[in-house]
Design an enzyme around this catalytic site. Structure first.
Site, mmCIF file in Angstrom:
data_model
loop_
_atom_site.group_PDB
_atom_site.id
_atom_site.type_symbol
_atom_site.label_atom_id
_atom_site.label_comp_id
_atom_site.label_asym_id
_atom_site.label_seq_id
_atom_site.Cartn_x
_atom_site.Cartn_y
_atom_site.Cartn_z
ATOM 1 N N ARG B 119 79.978 0.443 -14.882
ATOM 2 C CA ARG B 119 80.831 1.631 -14.663
ATOM 3 C C ARG B 119 80.047 2.926 -14.545
ATOM 4 N NH1 ARG B 119 83.974 -0.790 -18.911
ATOM 5 N NH2 ARG B 119 85.508 -2.213 -18.020
ATOM 6 N N LYS B 141 78.418 10.846 -1.395
ATOM 7 C CA LYS B 141 79.039 9.706 -0.715
ATOM 8 C C LYS B 141 78.136 8.487 -0.841
ATOM 9 C CE LYS B 141 81.838 11.622 3.010
ATOM 10 N NZ LYS B 141 82.035 11.554 4.482
ATOM 11 N N GLU B 183 71.390 16.431 13.094
ATOM 12 C CA GLU B 183 72.223 16.920 11.991
ATOM 13 C C GLU B 183 71.838 18.350 11.623
ATOM 14 O OE1 GLU B 183 74.817 15.289 10.518
ATOM 15 O OE2 GLU B 183 74.547 13.335 11.467
ATOM 16 N N LYS B 225 75.495 22.412 2.950
ATOM 17 C CA LYS B 225 76.368 21.276 2.631
ATOM 18 C C LYS B 225 76.904 21.407 1.212
ATOM 19 C CE LYS B 225 77.008 16.342 2.983
ATOM 20 N NZ LYS B 225 76.483 15.029 3.382
ATOM 21 N N GLU B 235 86.686 15.383 0.061
ATOM 22 C CA GLU B 235 86.913 15.342 1.507
ATOM 23 C C GLU B 235 88.382 15.395 1.906
ATOM 24 O OE1 GLU B 235 85.089 12.034 3.513
ATOM 25 O OE2 GLU B 235 84.269 13.402 4.972
ATOM 26 N N ARG B 239 85.549 20.043 4.377
ATOM 27 C CA ARG B 239 84.406 19.147 4.511
ATOM 28 C C ARG B 239 84.435 18.396 5.844
ATOM 29 N NH1 ARG B 239 82.324 15.362 -0.472
ATOM 30 N NH2 ARG B 239 80.600 14.352 0.573
ATOM 31 N N ASN B 243 81.849 16.769 10.206
ATOM 32 C CA ASN B 243 81.976 15.687 11.181
ATOM 33 C C ASN B 243 81.902 16.176 12.624
ATOM 34 O OD1 ASN B 243 82.183 13.548 9.334
ATOM 35 N ND2 ASN B 243 84.331 14.055 8.963
ATOM 36 N N HIS B 246 80.962 13.891 15.449
ATOM 37 C CA HIS B 246 80.938 12.525 14.929
ATOM 38 C C HIS B 246 82.027 11.630 15.512
ATOM 39 C CE1 HIS B 246 77.907 14.011 12.235
ATOM 40 N NE2 HIS B 246 77.803 12.862 11.626
ATOM 41 N N HIS B 250 80.706 8.436 17.032
ATOM 42 C CA HIS B 250 81.060 7.076 16.617
ATOM 43 C C HIS B 250 81.489 6.229 17.800
ATOM 44 C CE1 HIS B 250 81.821 8.222 12.132
ATOM 45 N NE2 HIS B 250 80.571 7.899 12.351
ATOM 46 N N HIS B 263 72.145 6.895 15.085
ATOM 47 C CA HIS B 263 73.282 7.725 14.702
ATOM 48 C C HIS B 263 73.077 9.172 15.164
ATOM 49 C CE1 HIS B 263 76.603 9.303 12.324
ATOM 50 N NE2 HIS B 263 75.770 10.158 11.755
#
Lengths: 361, 361
Positions: B119, B141, B183, B225, B235, B239, B243, B246, B250, B263
């Protein structure tokens, strides 16, 4: 119906406790989005799943169901992955609400699935056993087992809502109701002598599931646990008191093979041992241990451990997660209604176990 | 050395940025217990693992290492389970510190292992790619892929410390350095025109990895960031601006097959598309898109997407997680240095993609 409000660092949530509340859609409504995934097991599904799906159908809530096999041996990655697969197949998104309908195993697994699916989705608990109603409803502990250890993989993650319908206890085997009572009695012992005395006085009505008595004990235990957890959400300090009887209990469960003694049965015998140890430390009065043992007996619980060799006791307890840097720590009682942490050497423990010959109680 | 301090709801942590800082034990010392598990991959291990283990040996820190295969295709449950197995086999407890030595894949997986082992255990990141240094160091993340979707299983979990040693970039393939620059440029575009202009003026020195320029861009992106994430840790709102590029990106990655376009390369082309869309919405000025495309070219990045059929674009973008209730949302630019969320209908999008014939830029 009674409601306990639980405060956590991430959000607050209510625990509603009452008979027949599963039929009351207005209690669910504030906490669900457009889509719901109900996860339950093969034992609980035939008893309560239709009741729940009918409710959602009537209220035009989109849902799908995931039915897992029943038992601690299925609290593993395979079952977790069945939940993930179903969520992905049904295009569940971050607003899909997971409902756990079942006992502790279902609650722990679905909670962990909710904690980790798309980095966290809303989660509602409907605990259907006394143990999960008093113990898993508060604290946010979620987990699955790993082949190398119980509850080794998990997260702290809080539900949005807990719905405790007393009617679900009517189908619970008596043995499991008693096992839940072990935890209830534990709460009295570790933090509230008045509550312990009240249980002694009302044990007959409680064992006959008198609804007002049940509501009181469940609400009281949830409130007590909530107060303890609020002080210590990630289990660094006082929350350890909740483990009263659990170090001895885990040793008993391990020795007997999981499932042969129910967790609550092992905790009952373990708590009697913890009381005897507290007596030996000069904390409890002569006769206190016998009084505790008598209450466990009245709840149809074992009041002594099975006999097994000293070195097995030590070996099993060493594996307990609470061992840190080789020091063996036990939750003992300062007096009835007041727990403490005691550090006990192996030699002292050996003496204790030998002197009592496991049969004094 | 420069340090960015990141505030999160659970705790604060430092990001140290500098050349050669991996040899400085005093930077690690406040954040590690008696035992460490270092997780890395087969590419990074021969380059930097010895340096780290020597440091811990010299300082009498107990450690063990876990070396995983390299690549996005190993960011899955099998690799995660290798980490769990090693932790359990080495009797890692709740105070064992996990160190992620590698790029984004290692960081995401080790972060998730740290979030879920018993945990939650402490976790230190040593990002060794520009992309992970500017992007994965902040935001908490963590995730693994599921056969039915990328990053579908994960958690928000913060490190105790991030150590960004610029020297690790010297062994990074040029293509991957450029991918990280996509980025970096994105940060200027979405929130800081001055930074964008500074990158334009210094792109030559940056591409030659001049240490002071690298320190500045990494620290600046992490700080930006951190500010965005502080406003929106889980998010729900702003936030989403991160993206930028993105959704188109994607779609490009999916169409080309993961790994064929990096990417960052897909994000570069996707960002140019997002700029063109913003121009069509009347937000960006004529020429802005061309200016952005020129900077991506200077960083050896693609400035246009590959050609593929309209219906594939739509299909891939529909699968993007940001689609909610069937509405297609894009991050666009209000002006250079200022992002916004735009809702675009399928028809409008079709027109846009058709008009540009994917070749205007």
């Amino acid at each position: 119906m009674q409601t306990v409000h639980v405060h956590t660092t991430s959000h607050d949530y209510p625990i509603h406790i009452g008979a027949g509340i599963l039929c009351d859609f207005s209690l669910f409504a504030p906490y669900i989005g457009k889509k719901i995934a109900i996860v339950t097991n093969e034992t609980v599904a035939p008893l309560y799943l239709n009741q729940l799906t009918d409710l959602f159908k009537k209220n035009n809530i989109q849902y799908f169901t995931i039915i897992l096999p029943d038992g601690e041996q299925y609290k593993n990655h395979d079952s977790l992955n069945q939940i993930y697969d179903a969520l992905l197949t049904h295009h569940a998104d971050r607003k899909t609400t997971l409902i756990a309908l079942g006992g502790g195993v279902i609650g722990d697994m679905v909670g962990f699935a909710a904690a980790t699916y798309q980095r966290g989705v809303p989660f509602i608990q409907i605990p259907t056993t006394l143990l999960s109603q008093v113990d898993s409803s508060v604290g946010g502990k979620t987990a699955i087992n790993h082949p190398l250890g119980k509850n080794m993989i998990g997260a702290f993650y809080q539900p949005k809502l807990v719905m405790t319908d007393l009617n679900t206890l009517q189908t619970l085997p008596e043995k499991e109701f008693s096992a839940g009572m072990a935890e209830v009695i534990k709460y009295g012992l570790l933090g509230d002598l008045d509550f312990f005395v009240w249980i002694e006085q009302n044990i007959h009505e409680i064992m006959h599931q008198q609804p007002e008595k049940l509501t009181k004990i469940i609400a009281h235990c949830c409130q007590m646990k909530a107060n303890i957890v609020a002080q210590d959400e990630t289990e660094q300090g006082i929350r350890a008191h909740l483990n009263l009887g659990h170090t001895f209990g885990h040793a008993i469960e391990t020795e007997m093979g999981y499932g042969n003694w129910l967790h609550g049965e092992a905790v009952a015998a373990g708590t009697v041992l913890a009381c005897a140890l507290s007596e030996q430390l000069g904390c409890l009065k002569n006769g206190d241990t016998a009084r505790v043992a008598a209450l466990f007996r009245a709840a149809n619980l074992p009041d002594k451990p099975p006999k097994f060799p000293f070195n097995q006791w030590i070996a099993h307890m060493r594996h307990d997660k609470k061992v840190e840097n080789g020091i063996m720590r036990f939750i003992t009682l300062q007096k009835l209604g007041c727990a403490q942490i005691s550090e006990i050497s192996d030699m002292k423990l050996l003496d204790f176990l030998r002197n009592h010959n496991f049969s004094r109680f």
